[in-house]
Design a protein around this motif. Structure first.
Motif, PDB file in Angstrom:
ATOM      1  N   ALA A 152     -10.263  -7.755 -26.352  1.00 23.02           N
ATOM      2  CA  ALA A 152     -10.475  -9.194 -26.251  1.00 23.02           C
ATOM      3  C   ALA A 152      -9.274  -9.886 -25.616  1.00 23.02           C
ATOM      4  O   ALA A 152      -8.128  -9.468 -25.791  1.00 23.02           O
ATOM      5  CB  ALA A 152     -10.743  -9.783 -27.639  1.00 23.02           C
ATOM      6  N   MET A 153      -9.543 -10.926 -24.841  1.00 20.42           N
ATOM      7  CA  MET A 153      -8.506 -11.722 -24.187  1.00 20.42           C
ATOM      8  C   MET A 153      -9.046 -13.139 -24.036  1.00 20.42           C
ATOM      9  O   MET A 153     -10.213 -13.403 -24.344  1.00 20.42           O
ATOM     10  CB  MET A 153      -8.155 -11.119 -22.820  1.00 20.42           C
ATOM     11  CG  MET A 153      -9.322 -11.109 -21.839  1.00 20.42           C
ATOM     12  SD  MET A 153      -9.016 -10.087 -20.371  1.00 20.42           S
ATOM     13  CE  MET A 153      -9.224  -8.433 -21.061  1.00 20.42           C
ATOM     14  N   SER A 154      -8.203 -14.039 -23.587  1.00 19.07           N
ATOM     15  CA  SER A 154      -8.685 -15.402 -23.387  1.00 19.07           C
ATOM     16  C   SER A 154      -9.796 -15.409 -22.340  1.00 19.07           C
ATOM     17  O   SER A 154      -9.835 -14.572 -21.432  1.00 19.07           O
ATOM     18  CB  SER A 154      -7.543 -16.306 -22.935  1.00 19.07           C
ATOM     19  OG  SER A 154      -7.146 -15.986 -21.616  1.00 19.07           O
ATOM     20  N   ASN A 155     -10.709 -16.359 -22.463  1.00 21.35           N
ATOM     21  CA  ASN A 155     -11.819 -16.434 -21.522  1.00 21.35           C
ATOM     22  C   ASN A 155     -11.328 -16.625 -20.095  1.00 21.35           C
ATOM     23  O   ASN A 155     -11.881 -16.031 -19.155  1.00 21.35           O
ATOM     24  CB  ASN A 155     -12.771 -17.565 -21.921  1.00 21.35           C
ATOM     25  CG  ASN A 155     -13.951 -17.684 -20.985  1.00 21.35           C
ATOM     26  OD1 ASN A 155     -13.987 -18.558 -20.130  1.00 21.35           O
ATOM     27  ND2 ASN A 155     -14.916 -16.791 -21.136  1.00 21.35           N
ATOM     28  N   ALA A 156     -10.281 -17.444 -19.925  1.00 24.75           N
ATOM     29  CA  ALA A 156      -9.758 -17.678 -18.578  1.00 24.75           C
ATOM     30  C   ALA A 156      -9.266 -16.383 -17.955  1.00 24.75           C
ATOM     31  O   ALA A 156      -9.528 -16.086 -16.783  1.00 24.75           O
ATOM     32  CB  ALA A 156      -8.637 -18.716 -18.633  1.00 24.75           C
ATOM     33  N   GLN A 157      -8.523 -15.566 -18.755  1.00 21.65           N
ATOM     34  CA  GLN A 157      -8.024 -14.295 -18.236  1.00 21.65           C
ATOM     35  C   GLN A 157      -9.167 -13.331 -17.963  1.00 21.65           C
ATOM     36  O   GLN A 157      -9.183 -12.606 -16.962  1.00 21.65           O
ATOM     37  CB  GLN A 157      -7.050 -13.667 -19.236  1.00 21.65           C
ATOM     38  CG  GLN A 157      -6.367 -12.402 -18.747  1.00 21.65           C
ATOM     39  CD  GLN A 157      -5.482 -12.659 -17.542  1.00 21.65           C
ATOM     40  OE1 GLN A 157      -4.687 -13.590 -17.554  1.00 21.65           O
ATOM     41  NE2 GLN A 157      -5.625 -11.851 -16.513  1.00 21.65           N
ATOM     42  N   TRP A 158     -10.183 -13.319 -18.856  1.00 21.36           N
ATOM     43  CA  TRP A 158     -11.319 -12.427 -18.655  1.00 21.36           C
ATOM     44  C   TRP A 158     -12.062 -12.765 -17.372  1.00 21.36           C
ATOM     45  O   TRP A 158     -12.481 -11.887 -16.627  1.00 21.36           O
ATOM     46  CB  TRP A 158     -12.264 -12.509 -19.857  1.00 21.36           C
ATOM     47  CG  TRP A 158     -13.441 -11.593 -19.710  1.00 21.36           C
ATOM     48  CD1 TRP A 158     -13.517 -10.287 -20.054  1.00 21.36           C
ATOM     49  CD2 TRP A 158     -14.707 -11.911 -19.118  1.00 21.36           C
ATOM     50  NE1 TRP A 158     -14.742  -9.764 -19.736  1.00 21.36           N
ATOM     51  CE2 TRP A 158     -15.494 -10.751 -19.151  1.00 21.36           C
ATOM     52  CE3 TRP A 158     -15.240 -13.077 -18.566  1.00 21.36           C
ATOM     53  CZ2 TRP A 158     -16.797 -10.717 -18.671  1.00 21.36           C
ATOM     54  CZ3 TRP A 158     -16.537 -13.036 -18.079  1.00 21.36           C
ATOM     55  CH2 TRP A 158     -17.300 -11.872 -18.143  1.00 21.36           C
ATOM     56  N   ARG A 159     -12.237 -14.058 -17.078  1.00 21.69           N
ATOM     57  CA  ARG A 159     -12.953 -14.461 -15.865  1.00 21.69           C
ATOM     58  C   ARG A 159     -12.205 -14.010 -14.619  1.00 21.69           C
ATOM     59  O   ARG A 159     -12.820 -13.562 -13.634  1.00 21.69           O
ATOM     60  CB  ARG A 159     -13.148 -15.985 -15.856  1.00 21.69           C
ATOM     61  CG  ARG A 159     -14.154 -16.469 -16.899  1.00 21.69           C
ATOM     62  CD  ARG A 159     -14.117 -17.984 -17.038  1.00 21.69           C
ATOM     63  NE  ARG A 159     -14.571 -18.635 -15.815  1.00 21.69           N
ATOM     64  CZ  ARG A 159     -15.832 -18.972 -15.575  1.00 21.69           C
ATOM     65  NH1 ARG A 159     -16.757 -18.704 -16.478  1.00 21.69           N
ATOM     66  NH2 ARG A 159     -16.172 -19.575 -14.467  1.00 21.69           N
ATOM     67  N   LYS A 160     -10.880 -14.095 -14.626  1.00 22.72           N
ATOM     68  CA  LYS A 160     -10.097 -13.614 -13.486  1.00 22.72           C
ATOM     69  C   LYS A 160     -10.261 -12.103 -13.323  1.00 22.72           C
ATOM     70  O   LYS A 160     -10.450 -11.605 -12.209  1.00 22.72           O
ATOM     71  CB  LYS A 160      -8.618 -13.959 -13.686  1.00 22.72           C
ATOM     72  CG  LYS A 160      -8.302 -15.450 -13.602  1.00 22.72           C
ATOM     73  CD  LYS A 160      -6.829 -15.689 -13.862  1.00 22.72           C
ATOM     74  CE  LYS A 160      -6.501 -17.174 -13.836  1.00 22.72           C
ATOM     75  NZ  LYS A 160      -5.061 -17.419 -14.135  1.00 22.72           N
ATOM     76  N   ASN A 161     -10.190 -11.391 -14.468  1.00 18.52           N
ATOM     77  CA  ASN A 161     -10.311  -9.937 -14.391  1.00 18.52           C
ATOM     78  C   ASN A 161     -11.710  -9.512 -13.966  1.00 18.52           C
ATOM     79  O   ASN A 161     -11.883  -8.511 -13.254  1.00 18.52           O
ATOM     80  CB  ASN A 161      -9.964  -9.311 -15.737  1.00 18.52           C
ATOM     81  CG  ASN A 161      -8.485  -9.393 -16.048  1.00 18.52           C
ATOM     82  OD1 ASN A 161      -7.657  -9.524 -15.134  1.00 18.52           O
ATOM     83  ND2 ASN A 161      -8.124  -9.321 -17.318  1.00 18.52           N
ATOM     84  N   ALA A 162     -12.736 -10.267 -14.386  1.00 23.32           N
ATOM     85  CA  ALA A 162     -14.103  -9.928 -14.005  1.00 23.32           C
ATOM     86  C   ALA A 162     -14.279 -10.015 -12.496  1.00 23.32           C
ATOM     87  O   ALA A 162     -14.985  -9.197 -11.884  1.00 23.32           O
ATOM     88  CB  ALA A 162     -15.086 -10.861 -14.711  1.00 23.32           C
TER      89      ALA A 162
END
Length: 346
Positions: A313-323
């Motif tokens: 799990a990570m912050s949504n903002a970081q997850w969106r960048k990684n996606a």
């Protein structure tokens, strides 16, 4: 029907049962177990994790299960063991009232077929239904509202909690525990498509549960399509687990909550599948494999060890960048391969 009383033991008796080294008052009588903080003089506590050593000096327990190296810090009687957690597990069974030896008896509200073979001291609770040709071993307990289908065999010492379901033709080993709401031997998910609609495939196999198996509440083990679904000895299955048709699970394997295993997969001995693990169908998982929680396994595993998939799990903002970057990986790999070829040409 059983109405167990509270059990009492002296510390000397408990030490003998555990093979523990008793240091202190062996005549103290014990009536239960509790945590270091909550235990009173008639209860035993335990230390299985170093993080709880801070509570040891203030305990009021009648005795504490602990490793010998921590004994000097304990202000009360000690039961010294190299594996205190195992000792706690063994003692817990002595003080569980539901595990008392069955006295036998069939409740008048139960429905039991005339040809059911009953062992010694079998208990059947109210509103349970047991169909024709069933065999129940000695000291089997069938809780209220359970359903036992035709031709089922249940081994000695097994216990079905209220509203467990065992469908026709299933074989249950000795000392098996089936918790409320679990279904053993329901139909597997088998259908053939003709281009416009699905046609059900009759599931003609059964389920075989080995000895000392435990199945948690609301878990499902499907019957085989042709051959049996087989669960080995001492397999521990948590709540809300789905095991599909023709799966085979080796001895001493443990499955945590919400594991899903698709059809015809083979899981070896001494494996551990964490909560939420998914196994695709027709795979082979060798002995000694541990799969961490929420992992998806889509290929067979042939070497023992610990396996994981997914991302933490990570912050949504970081997850969106990684996606976004995940989608670019193939392009990055192609560009890297072209650069490597260019460098090799010099």
């Amino acid at each position: 029907m059983t109405h167990p009383a509270i059990h009492e033991f002296t510390l000397a008796e408990l030490a003998e049962r555990l093979g523990a080294n008793l240091v202190g008052n062996g005549s103290q009588r014990i009536r239960g177990l509790a945590t270091l903080k909550a235990a009173g003089p008639d209860q035993v506590a335990f230390v299985a994790n170093r993080s709880y050593l801070k509570d040891l000096s203030d305990t009021r327990a009648g005795a504490v299960l602990l490793q010998p190296e921590h004994s000097a810090d304990c202000p009360v009687t000690r039961l010294e063991l190299q594996n205190p957690y195992l000792g706690y597990a063994q003692l817990s069974q002595l003080f569980d009232p539901i595990l008392a030896t069955p006295q036998g008896g069939i409740h008048p509200a139960a429905v039991v077929a005339e040809d059911v073979a009953l062992g010694e001291r079998v208990e059947v609770g109210p509103n349970a239904i047991i169909e024709a040709g069933v065999e129940l071993g000695d000291e089997v307990v069938i809780g209220a509202g359970c359903f036992i289908g035709a031709g089922v065999r249940i081994g000695a010492g097994s216990r079905l909690h209220p509203n467990a379901t065992v469908c026709h033709g299933v074989v249950v080993g000795e000392r098996v525990i089936l918790h409320s709401g679990c279904v053993i031997g329901g139909d597997g998910f088998g259908f053939a498509h003709d281009g416009s609609r699905w046609h059900k495939i009759a599931q003609l196999g059964g389920v075989i549960l080995g000895d000392d198996v435990e199945v948690g509440s609301c878990s499902s083990i499907d019957r085989g399509a042709l051959d049996d679904t087989v669960i080995g000895n001492d397999v521990k299955i948590d709540s809300q687990v789905q095991i599909a048709h023709n799966v085979r699970i080796g001895d001493h394997t443990a499955l945590a909550g919400c594991v899903g295993i698709a059809g015809s997969t083979r899981v070896g001995r001494n494996c551990m599948l964490g909560g939420g693990v998914g196994l695709a169908g027709h795979l082979t998982i060798c002995d000694g494999v541990q799969v961490t929680g929420m992992s998806l396994v889509t290929n067979s595993i042939h070497e023992p060890g610990v396996y994981s998939s997914g991302t933490g799990a990570m912050s949504n903002a970081q997850w969106r960048k990684n996606a976004v970057r995940f989608k670019q990986l193939d392009d990055f790999a192609r560009r890297l391969a072209r650069l490597e070829k260019r460098d090799q040409r010099g």
